[in-house]
Write an enzyme that holds these catalytic residues in place. Structure first.
Site, PDB file in Angstrom:
ATOM      1  N   THR A  68       0.868  -2.017  -0.083  1.00 43.66           N
ATOM      2  CA  THR A  68      -0.412   0.215   0.025  1.00 43.66           C
ATOM      3  C   THR A  68       1.300   1.822   0.197  1.00 43.66           C
ATOM      4  O   THR A  68       0.486   2.306  -0.400  1.00 43.66           O
ATOM      5  CB  THR A  68      -1.002   0.277   1.516  1.00 43.66           C
ATOM      6  OG1 THR A  68       0.097  -0.051   2.371  1.00 43.66           O
ATOM      7  CG2 THR A  68      -1.784  -1.415   1.346  1.00 43.66           C
ATOM      8  N   ASP A  69       1.876   1.017   0.595  1.00 36.90           N
ATOM      9  CA  ASP A  69       3.151   2.924   0.752  1.00 36.90           C
ATOM     10  C   ASP A  69       3.280   2.723  -0.514  1.00 36.90           C
ATOM     11  O   ASP A  69       3.052   3.758  -0.954  1.00 36.90           O
ATOM     12  CB  ASP A  69       4.157   2.420   1.718  1.00 36.90           C
ATOM     13  CG  ASP A  69       4.647   3.351   2.467  1.00 36.90           C
ATOM     14  OD1 ASP A  69       3.951   4.428   2.110  1.00 36.90           O
ATOM     15  OD2 ASP A  69       5.688   3.571   2.868  1.00 36.90           O
ATOM     16  N   ASP A  70       3.793   1.896  -1.334  1.00 38.36           N
ATOM     17  CA  ASP A  70       4.941   2.411  -2.761  1.00 38.36           C
ATOM     18  C   ASP A  70       2.917   3.011  -3.250  1.00 38.36           C
ATOM     19  O   ASP A  70       3.408   3.379  -3.817  1.00 38.36           O
ATOM     20  CB  ASP A  70       4.690   0.640  -3.600  1.00 38.36           C
ATOM     21  CG  ASP A  70       6.395   0.731  -3.112  1.00 38.36           C
ATOM     22  OD1 ASP A  70       7.221   0.581  -4.074  1.00 38.36           O
ATOM     23  OD2 ASP A  70       6.553  -0.201  -2.517  1.00 38.36           O
TER      24      ASP A  70
END
Length: 646
Positions: free
Chosen positions: A393-395
């Site tokens: 989710t961060d990328d």
């Protein structure tokens, strides 16, 4: 490698603290232009960026040990690796887990063993000093479980003194305690092959012992029998007894199931998860299960590891070291964001090349995340060139923040990719309102109590930095008033520390967390005058260094005295500035921070940053992202220049 000691951009006028009065927007713009030009020059012809990812010599020692165990080491690779390991030794004989950090017992043990395998003799001064350090820290007896496993592989430690990990874990359904999907994805991919290794207890004898590393101390006392950890400690002897007399109708099929699970998750680059730990243990496990070195899976895995090695010259001769991971998707997403924040046109050729490459990297295949979200369609991005099983989710959030600003010749294609990503990321929200990196609701802490788990984070619960990035992305997409974003905001408010900062899971540490959360809150419509933001501003201003920058030592993860304290770095200074600028600060703190970036810029437009500012496992494993020292200062300078231009 960085060129340390070079400071002062040719476009920056202020060279000392006394010259601050001469600092202005022209100097900031000059520094920004030089940095953007430097970043442009580092873009690959295919559109991506990838900086070197540095960790510690554990990676190199285990690579050498793996090759020895599989019988594929060569005198050349051994000596080049050994030169690198020797070059990283500290004056006290130890090896650290991050630049400038204290010596680490387990890292030093593994380095010592690797150098012995490479032919170094125990009476040589560097190994004598290493052994003395190990003994001073309690001896090899106090090393971590993973180190003991590596020693057991070579007959240097008893398998009876390693916690047992039965492959029958593979039979546990996803709802059961301790099933493999309750582990974080990095731990899951490591534990599954280790169940095979633990069951077979292989030994590859070597011609030396580790007496120099031993103290003869007794193991630490068991935990209380009434604690979860104490229960598992008392269960371990029973698992060892079962290992000697297993139910063959269970054990052999369980091992086959584990091997099939491993093979099904091998990536296109030959690796597992794009990271070193599951990669090396998967190769060992498959080999133990009868997969010979010429099997396609084994050949691809070994060749892929070769692609993670970096070779260079040194005064002592050629050296060789291993990247624990490679971060091209993350680096490219950040670089794209940085260029756009710097005012580079949204249809600039460099922007479009990066966009096209990222669009091709979007993952539209199934993955392990579907165990918790079976009906959620794919649409995320991973961290690496090849890691389709584990988008994060961060990328995905950071990439969407950049892509949505691009003026693409095929806007329909771009919009569809963004919509898929937003749907996937939103669907990965955990029940408590936050977001973890790779899985939803990966919050079961029972695995932490296992004797096996002394190697860092083994679960992937929501964190402030990841949740903030997703909230900022949702707000940019006009979804700030929708329930997922509002729940994320409530999670962030609840996660604020009493001192006004936020903990940083994937970057060092409270400076990173605070630098991520404040811009997200403001983007989502939170008033800059509200107490959470004012408290964060006060915390950042209080922790600004005398040189105008910010830094936080990685020891802050284990010693609260280091929170917000450390030598200034370009990336951490930029994180603090991003928060202050988002909070609307037009203050001396901001000007001094910007001046620090300008004053420490190299003539080529980049910055030096030897200190590590990335986090793998808080307290245990840290990362230096080469790209951070460039993209985040560009980001901060870009927002500063844009603010002054309004």
């Amino acid at each position: 490698m960085t060129e340390s000691g070079k400071v002062g951009s040719g476009k920056a006028g202020a060279g000392t603290d006394e010259a601050r009065g001469a600092f202005g927007a022209d100097e900031a713009r000059g520094a920004l232009d030089a940095a953007v030009e430097h970043l442009r020059g580092r873009q690959h012809q295919d559109g991506w960026w990838k900086g070197e990812l540095a960790t510690n010599v554990t990676m190199d020692a285990e690579d050498l040990m793996l090759r020895t165990f599989l019988g594929i080491s060569t005198p050349r690779t051994n000596e080049e690796t050994a030169r690198w390991i020797r070059s990283q030794q500290r004056a006290d004989g130890s090896w650290a887990t991050f630049h400038g950090g204290p010596g680490d017992l387990s890292t030093t043990v593994e380095a010592w063993v690797a150098l012995r395998l490479a032919g170094d003799q125990p009476e040589e001064p560097h190994l004598r000093k290493a052994a003395a350090f190990v003994r001073s820290e309690g001896g090899v007896e106090r090393a971590r479980v993973f180190t003991h496993i590596w020693l057991a592989l070579f007959g240097l430690w008893s398998w009876d003194d390693c916690p047992s990990l039965p492959p029958e874990l593979m039979y546990l359904p996803p709802w059961a305690p301790l099933n493999i999907y309750n582990w974080g994805c990095w731990a899951r991919q490591t534990i599954v092959p280790l169940t095979i290794v633990s069951a077979l207890e292989p030994v590859h004898p070597v011609g030396f012992d580790i007496a120099d590393l031993q103290t003869g101390e007794s193991p630490p006392p068991r935990q209380s029998a009434y604690s979860v950890g104490g229960f598992f400690q008392r269960l371990d002897p029973l698992l060892h007894a079962y290992r000697r007399h297993p139910l063959k109708g269970l054990r052999r099929p369980a091992m086959r199931r584990a091997a099939e699970w491993i093979l099904a998750r091998q990536e296109a680059d030959g690796g597992w998860g794009g990271i070193q730990p599951p990669w090396v243990y998967s190769l060992i496990a498959l080999n133990l299960m009868g997969y010979q070195l010429d099997h396609p899976a084994m050949r691809a895995g070994i060749a892929g590891l070769d692609g993670f090695t970096i070779q260079a010259d040194s005064p002592a001769g050629p050296v060789r070291w291993l990247e624990a991971c490679q971060s091209p998707v993350w680096d490219t997403g950040l670089a794209l964001d940085a260029l756009l924040e710097a005012g580079v046109p949204a249809d600039d050729p460099a922007v479009l090349k990066a966009t096209d490459w990222l669009l091709d990297e979007q993952i539209l295949a199934d993955g392990d995340w579907q165990v918790r979200r079976p009906h959620l369609p794919p649409g995320g991005w991973a961290f690496e060139f090849a890691n389709d099983n584990y988008p994060d989710t961060d990328d995905t959030a950071e990439i969407v923040l950049g892509l949505r600003k691009v003026k693409h010749p095929d806007p329909d294609r771009l919009r569809k990719a963004i919509d898929r990503a937003v749907t996937w990321t939103t669907g990965m929200q955990s029940r408590d309102g936050g977001w973890g990196a790779f899985d939803a609701d990966n919050i079961h802490t029972l695995a932490n109590a296992l004797p096996f788990c002394d190697f860092g984070a083994v679960i992937d619960p929501p964190s402030a930095d990841v949740t903030a990035h997703v909230v900022e992305m949702l707000a940019a997409e006009g979804r700030a008033d929708e329930e997922p974003c509002r729940r994320g905001l409530r999670w962030l408010f609840d996660a604020q520390e009493p001192d006004g900062s936020w903990f940083g899971r994937w970057g060092a540490n409270h400076v990173y967390g605070t630098g991520a959360v404040v811009p997200a809150l403001v983007a989502a419509g939170v008033s800059r005058d509200l107490p959470p933001i004012r408290a964060a501003v006060r915390w950042l201003e209080t922790h600004q260094n005398a040189d105008g920058g910010w830094g936080e030592d990685l020891r802050s993860y284990v010693d609260p005295a280091w929170i917000g304290r450390g030598e200034s770095t370009p990336s951490q200074t930029a994180w603090a500035l991003l928060a202050l600028l988002a909070a609307g600060e037009d203050s001396e703190s901001v000007d001094r921070g910007i001046e620090h970036l300008v004053r420490t810029q190299r003539p080529d437009g980049g910055w030096d940053e030897e200190l590590y500012t990335g986090t793998g496992f808080p307290g245990d494993f840290y990362i230096s992202y080469e790209i951070y020292r460039l993209v985040f200062p560009i980001w901060a300078l870009g927002r500063y220049v844009a603010r002054d231009a309004r």
